[in-house]
Design a protein around this motif. Structure first.
Motif: not given
Length: 76
Positions: A61-69
């Motif tokens: 989830x953290x990696x996904x949020x970093x990608x979205x950001x």
């Protein structure tokens, strides 16, 4: 008649919780409080707890949020 009044108040409280995705905290003695939330909100909490239940899920989830950001939303 008192029973009917309690039922009406309970119906109003539960209708408001369900209609507005709100919550109600009922305070009781000896810090035995109760929270009333809508089923929709309860399911959301359960899903969040599940998603955060393992280190691997949290990392993904953290990696996904970093990608979205990092995405420039104006170009989508």
């Amino acid at each position: 008649q008192l029973h009917s009044l309690k039922q009406e108040k309970t119906k109003k409280i539960t209708d408001d919780v369900a209609d507005f995705d709100d919550h109600v905290i009922i305070t009781k003695s000896e810090n035995r409080n109760v929270v009333i939330i809508s089923e929709k909100e309860f399911q959301s909490w359960k899903e969040t707890l599940y998603l955060l239940s393992t280190e691997a899920n949290r990392k993904n989830l953290d990696e996904y949020l970093d990608q979205l950001n990092g995405i420039n939303l104006r170009n989508l």
